[in-house]
Design an enzyme around this catalytic site. Sequence first.
Site, mmCIF file in Angstrom:
data_model
loop_
_atom_site.group_PDB
_atom_site.id
_atom_site.type_symbol
_atom_site.label_atom_id
_atom_site.label_comp_id
_atom_site.label_asym_id
_atom_site.label_seq_id
_atom_site.Cartn_x
_atom_site.Cartn_y
_atom_site.Cartn_z
ATOM 1 C CB ILE A 106 -0.972 -0.074 1.290
ATOM 2 C CG1 ILE A 106 -1.792 -1.354 1.308
ATOM 3 C CG2 ILE A 106 -1.816 1.330 1.264
ATOM 4 C CD1 ILE A 106 -2.832 -1.204 2.290
ATOM 5 N N PRO A 107 1.114 1.890 -1.202
ATOM 6 C CG PRO A 107 0.942 2.666 -3.557
ATOM 7 C CD PRO A 107 0.476 1.649 -2.228
ATOM 8 C CB CYS A 108 1.705 5.378 2.622
ATOM 9 S SG CYS A 108 3.086 4.307 3.542
ATOM 10 C CG HIS A 109 6.659 4.999 -1.198
ATOM 11 N ND1 HIS A 109 5.760 3.791 -1.183
ATOM 12 C CD2 HIS A 109 6.957 4.996 -2.562
ATOM 13 C CE1 HIS A 109 5.870 3.061 -2.134
ATOM 14 N NE2 HIS A 109 6.673 3.729 -3.109
ATOM 15 N NE ARG A 110 3.981 3.915 -5.729
ATOM 16 C CZ ARG A 110 3.425 2.966 -6.320
ATOM 17 N NH1 ARG A 110 2.040 2.840 -6.573
ATOM 18 N NH2 ARG A 110 4.028 1.857 -6.464
#
Length: 357
Positions: free
Chosen positions: A319-323
């Site tokens: 779940i790419p919260c870094h984006r």
Amino acid sequence: MAASIQSLPTPRTMYRALARRDAAYEGVFFTGVKTTGIFCRPTCRAKRPKPENVEFFPSINEALHGGYRPCRLCRPMDSTKPVPPLVERLRRAVEESAEGRVSDKDLAAMGIEPSTARRQFQSYHGMTFHAYQRARRMGLALRDVKAGKAVIDVQLARGYESTSGFREAFTRVFGTPPRGAKTGQCLLAQRMETPLGTMLALADEQSLRLLEFADRRGLERELVLLRRRLKCAIVPGSNAVLAETQRQLTRYFAGESLRFDLPLAPVGSDFQRRVWAELRRIPAGRTRSYKEMAARVRLPNGHRAVARANGSNMLALVIPCHRVIRSDGDLCGYAGGVWRKQRLLEHERKFALGGAR
């Protein structure tokens, strides 16, 4: 200091990791030693240089371009160090043991000095070899009990001579005695090495529940939350979900595929799950602002709530919260470290443009 130092942890953090020979930083940075002209891994066994005599690089190429040659002792040009052979041998011995237990006598028969085994296992896993075995045996015992095996048979199969001792140990781990555990739940935990440091993955037989960098701020709090919400214990082990997680992580960092296709069961509120679902719609190589995210989850003035949900995500990368970044382009916070956030975005831009799926 290298020009791309913004991609790295702070110099103080890296020097501390160098002083500890911390394996969690393997592949995260390389150390150039000005007095010798060589560059090393964080775990190099050479004499520790003084702080004023080192500079740090995010990659082998940058260290080479900085005029350094590879150390012959730690061989930084080789691929990122895998699990130490002795640690892997110890884990394999536990898996192959009928009882899930390896004694000091067994180690001696294998030609392994018990104190060396304990030291290396503790250094790599952060837990003692005996603690690992106890947890693994309990995980296997729970599986056997849930499969309908008689408690006395499970007790003996796992090496417990005392019924009361087995009952007490089982209850301490799972919060219920063996006879009441058929409907109990257990999460299996596995460490996974990546070029940006060690990650911890937790999964049950159906779904991935957690994937975090092992040095993440608040990781211990997340583990407590999962235990409480799911009413389960966490023990070391592996299953099909974890094996597939490791495979897809390897492909991600190799640039072969930037997409994850794993069965997920994130633990959170309805709003948090809405935000996390929207995060998964951000294409690799792209970013969105918190304001954009708030609009997409139909909460136009809720960028702060979105930021909190973003920070509560327990499934890093998948779940790419870094984006998600600020509207002004600032990367802002990331529980795994802003330097990792930058490295992840750089990695995805590089391979998304290069055609990785």
